[in-house]
Design a protein around this motif. Structure first.
Motif, PDB file in Angstrom:
ATOM      1  N   ALA A   1     100.682 -21.548 -61.259  1.00 49.55           N
ATOM      2  CA  ALA A   1      99.015 -21.105 -61.360  1.00 49.55           C
ATOM      3  C   ALA A   1      98.523 -22.303 -62.294  1.00 49.55           C
ATOM      4  CB  ALA A   1      99.092 -19.869 -62.045  1.00 49.55           C
ATOM      5  N   GLN A   2      99.447 -22.667 -63.293  1.00 43.88           N
ATOM      6  CA  GLN A   2      98.902 -23.642 -64.104  1.00 43.88           C
ATOM      7  C   GLN A   2      98.689 -24.996 -63.334  1.00 43.88           C
ATOM      8  OE1 GLN A   2     101.739 -23.123 -67.248  1.00 43.88           O
ATOM      9  NE2 GLN A   2     100.464 -22.392 -68.606  1.00 43.88           N
ATOM     10  N   LYS A   3      99.591 -25.283 -62.464  1.00 43.29           N
ATOM     11  CA  LYS A   3      99.648 -26.436 -61.758  1.00 43.29           C
ATOM     12  C   LYS A   3      98.270 -26.347 -60.793  1.00 43.29           C
ATOM     13  CE  LYS A   3     104.644 -27.307 -61.757  1.00 43.29           C
ATOM     14  NZ  LYS A   3     105.536 -27.267 -61.114  1.00 43.29           N
ATOM     15  N   MET A   4      98.167 -25.261 -60.057  1.00 44.41           N
ATOM     16  CA  MET A   4      97.073 -24.983 -59.161  1.00 44.41           C
ATOM     17  C   MET A   4      95.633 -25.151 -60.042  1.00 44.41           C
ATOM     18  SD  MET A   4      98.374 -21.830 -56.906  1.00 44.41           S
ATOM     19  CE  MET A   4     100.207 -21.731 -56.701  1.00 44.41           C
ATOM     20  N   ILE A   5      95.739 -24.571 -61.239  1.00 41.88           N
ATOM     21  CA  ILE A   5      94.429 -24.821 -62.065  1.00 41.88           C
ATOM     22  C   ILE A   5      94.165 -26.294 -62.144  1.00 41.88           C
ATOM     23  CG2 ILE A   5      93.359 -24.479 -64.425  1.00 41.88           C
ATOM     24  CD1 ILE A   5      94.715 -21.797 -64.431  1.00 41.88           C
ATOM     25  N   ALA A   6      95.274 -27.063 -62.435  1.00 43.51           N
ATOM     26  CA  ALA A   6      95.098 -28.436 -62.684  1.00 43.51           C
ATOM     27  C   ALA A   6      94.474 -29.240 -61.411  1.00 43.51           C
ATOM     28  CB  ALA A   6      96.330 -29.151 -63.135  1.00 43.51           C
TER      29      ALA A   6
ATOM     30  N   LYS B   1      94.567 -12.495 -65.866  1.00 47.23           N
ATOM     31  CA  LYS B   1      95.791 -13.592 -66.203  1.00 47.23           C
ATOM     32  C   LYS B   1      95.369 -15.035 -65.909  1.00 47.23           C
ATOM     33  CE  LYS B   1      99.715 -14.807 -68.075  1.00 47.23           C
ATOM     34  NZ  LYS B   1      99.718 -14.623 -69.545  1.00 47.23           N
ATOM     35  N   ILE B   2      94.690 -15.128 -64.735  1.00 46.58           N
ATOM     36  CA  ILE B   2      94.417 -16.402 -64.235  1.00 46.58           C
ATOM     37  C   ILE B   2      93.315 -16.956 -65.261  1.00 46.58           C
ATOM     38  CG2 ILE B   2      93.406 -17.887 -62.511  1.00 46.58           C
ATOM     39  CD1 ILE B   2      94.812 -15.659 -60.538  1.00 46.58           C
ATOM     40  N   LYS B   3      92.236 -16.201 -65.562  1.00 48.26           N
ATOM     41  CA  LYS B   3      91.044 -16.563 -66.315  1.00 48.26           C
ATOM     42  C   LYS B   3      91.888 -16.882 -67.746  1.00 48.26           C
ATOM     43  CE  LYS B   3      87.744 -13.765 -63.996  1.00 48.26           C
ATOM     44  NZ  LYS B   3      86.952 -12.664 -64.071  1.00 48.26           N
ATOM     45  N   GLU B   4      92.661 -16.261 -68.250  1.00 41.26           N
ATOM     46  CA  GLU B   4      93.349 -16.553 -69.539  1.00 41.26           C
ATOM     47  C   GLU B   4      94.180 -17.922 -69.565  1.00 41.26           C
ATOM     48  OE1 GLU B   4      97.607 -14.935 -71.490  1.00 41.26           O
ATOM     49  OE2 GLU B   4      95.894 -13.281 -70.938  1.00 41.26           O
ATOM     50  N   LEU B   5      94.817 -18.152 -68.345  1.00 45.22           N
ATOM     51  CA  LEU B   5      95.439 -19.432 -68.371  1.00 45.22           C
ATOM     52  C   LEU B   5      94.438 -20.511 -68.189  1.00 45.22           C
ATOM     53  CD1 LEU B   5      98.263 -18.430 -65.689  1.00 45.22           C
ATOM     54  CD2 LEU B   5      98.523 -18.942 -68.126  1.00 45.22           C
TER      55      LEU B   5
ATOM     56  N   SER C   1      90.586 -22.456 -56.706  1.00 46.08           N
ATOM     57  CA  SER C   1      89.773 -21.557 -57.481  1.00 46.08           C
ATOM     58  C   SER C   1      90.684 -20.234 -57.610  1.00 46.08           C
ATOM     59  CB  SER C   1      88.971 -20.962 -56.066  1.00 46.08           C
ATOM     60  OG  SER C   1      89.598 -20.242 -55.184  1.00 46.08           O
ATOM     61  N   ASP C   2      90.140 -19.478 -58.670  1.00 44.89           N
ATOM     62  CA  ASP C   2      90.753 -18.198 -59.116  1.00 44.89           C
ATOM     63  C   ASP C   2      91.222 -17.604 -57.956  1.00 44.89           C
ATOM     64  OD1 ASP C   2      90.437 -19.301 -61.391  1.00 44.89           O
ATOM     65  OD2 ASP C   2      89.036 -17.583 -62.019  1.00 44.89           O
ATOM     66  N   GLU C   3      90.716 -17.139 -56.796  1.00 43.05           N
ATOM     67  CA  GLU C   3      90.783 -16.351 -55.852  1.00 43.05           C
ATOM     68  C   GLU C   3      91.967 -16.938 -55.019  1.00 43.05           C
ATOM     69  OE1 GLU C   3      87.642 -17.743 -56.349  1.00 43.05           O
ATOM     70  OE2 GLU C   3      86.995 -15.758 -56.820  1.00 43.05           O
ATOM     71  N   GLN C   4      92.056 -18.317 -54.740  1.00 40.89           N
ATOM     72  CA  GLN C   4      93.087 -18.970 -54.437  1.00 40.89           C
ATOM     73  C   GLN C   4      94.443 -18.709 -54.876  1.00 40.89           C
ATOM     74  OE1 GLN C   4      91.430 -22.851 -53.774  1.00 40.89           O
ATOM     75  NE2 GLN C   4      91.482 -22.805 -51.655  1.00 40.89           N
ATOM     76  N   ILE C   5      94.314 -18.906 -56.219  1.00 39.84           N
ATOM     77  CA  ILE C   5      95.572 -18.815 -57.091  1.00 39.84           C
ATOM     78  C   ILE C   5      96.148 -17.334 -57.081  1.00 39.84           C
ATOM     79  CG2 ILE C   5      96.205 -18.958 -59.499  1.00 39.84           C
ATOM     80  CD1 ILE C   5      94.297 -21.278 -59.795  1.00 39.84           C
ATOM     81  N   GLU C   6      95.352 -16.254 -57.051  1.00 41.54           N
ATOM     82  CA  GLU C   6      95.406 -15.147 -57.168  1.00 41.54           C
ATOM     83  C   GLU C   6      96.418 -14.586 -55.931  1.00 41.54           C
ATOM     84  OE1 GLU C   6      93.450 -10.724 -58.001  1.00 41.54           O
ATOM     85  OE2 GLU C   6      92.132 -12.294 -57.951  1.00 41.54           O
ATOM     86  N   LYS C   7      95.667 -15.116 -54.631  1.00 45.05           N
ATOM     87  CA  LYS C   7      96.331 -14.880 -53.484  1.00 45.05           C
ATOM     88  C   LYS C   7      97.802 -15.507 -53.294  1.00 45.05           C
ATOM     89  CE  LYS C   7      92.027 -14.348 -50.657  1.00 45.05           C
ATOM     90  NZ  LYS C   7      91.392 -14.927 -49.336  1.00 45.05           N
ATOM     91  N   ILE C   8      97.884 -16.558 -53.722  1.00 49.32           N
ATOM     92  CA  ILE C   8      99.133 -17.241 -53.721  1.00 49.32           C
ATOM     93  C   ILE C   8     100.426 -16.741 -54.477  1.00 49.32           C
ATOM     94  CG2 ILE C   8     100.462 -19.691 -54.180  1.00 49.32           C
ATOM     95  CD1 ILE C   8      97.808 -20.805 -53.005  1.00 49.32           C
ATOM     96  N   THR C   9      99.724 -16.712 -55.739  1.00 50.30           N
ATOM     97  CA  THR C   9     100.721 -16.102 -56.910  1.00 50.30           C
ATOM     98  C   THR C   9     100.845 -14.611 -57.267  1.00 50.30           C
ATOM     99  OG1 THR C   9      99.188 -16.120 -58.728  1.00 50.30           O
ATOM    100  CG2 THR C   9     100.355 -18.361 -58.181  1.00 50.30           C
ATOM    101  N   ALA C  10     100.032 -13.769 -56.872  1.00 52.34           N
ATOM    102  CA  ALA C  10      99.739 -12.480 -57.014  1.00 52.34           C
ATOM    103  C   ALA C  10      99.591 -12.019 -58.390  1.00 52.34           C
ATOM    104  CB  ALA C  10     101.147 -11.679 -56.375  1.00 52.34           C
TER     105      ALA C  10
ATOM    106  N   SER D   1      92.974 -21.218 -71.805  1.00 55.41           N
ATOM    107  CA  SER D   1      94.103 -21.717 -72.869  1.00 55.41           C
ATOM    108  C   SER D   1      94.006 -23.207 -72.366  1.00 55.41           C
ATOM    109  CB  SER D   1      95.354 -21.019 -72.702  1.00 55.41           C
ATOM    110  OG  SER D   1      95.883 -21.172 -71.286  1.00 55.41           O
ATOM    111  N   ARG D   2      93.924 -23.644 -70.882  1.00 54.92           N
ATOM    112  CA  ARG D   2      93.901 -24.966 -70.590  1.00 54.92           C
ATOM    113  C   ARG D   2      92.816 -25.769 -71.210  1.00 54.92           C
ATOM    114  NH1 ARG D   2      95.131 -28.988 -67.419  1.00 54.92           N
ATOM    115  NH2 ARG D   2      93.732 -29.742 -65.838  1.00 54.92           N
ATOM    116  N   LYS D   3      91.829 -25.277 -71.506  1.00 53.63           N
ATOM    117  CA  LYS D   3      90.419 -25.622 -71.720  1.00 53.63           C
ATOM    118  C   LYS D   3      90.400 -25.879 -73.277  1.00 53.63           C
ATOM    119  CE  LYS D   3      87.277 -24.172 -68.345  1.00 53.63           C
ATOM    120  NZ  LYS D   3      86.306 -23.260 -67.951  1.00 53.63           N
TER     121      LYS D   3
END
Length: 63
Positions: A29-34, A52-56, A38-47, A59-61
């Motif tokens: 997910a961290q790589k996908m954010i980089a 948690k995605i918003k938290e990641l 989108s959050d929706e894409q990451i959620e679909k791929i990683t479950a 924390s990146r920002k």
């Protein structure tokens, strides 16, 4: 029938494996954010859940 020690060992092994899977999803997910996904894409791929995605992402920002 397994001994108590064997049961604890097996339980610990299973728990460690589950934690490893979650850590892998977080790293992905961290790589996908980089990459700008989108959050929706990451959620679909990683479950991972959206919180948690918003938290990641937050924390990146702050890093």
């Amino acid at each position: 029938m397994p001994t108590i020690a064997e049961k604890w060992f097996l339980d610990g092994k299973a728990e460690g494996k589950a934690e490893g899977v979650i850590e892998g999803k977080i790293e992905d997910a961290q790589k996908m954010i980089a990459m700008g996904m989108s959050d929706e894409q990451i959620e679909k791929i990683t479950a991972l859940d959206s919180e948690k995605i918003k938290e990641l992402r937050a924390s990146r920002k702050s890093s």
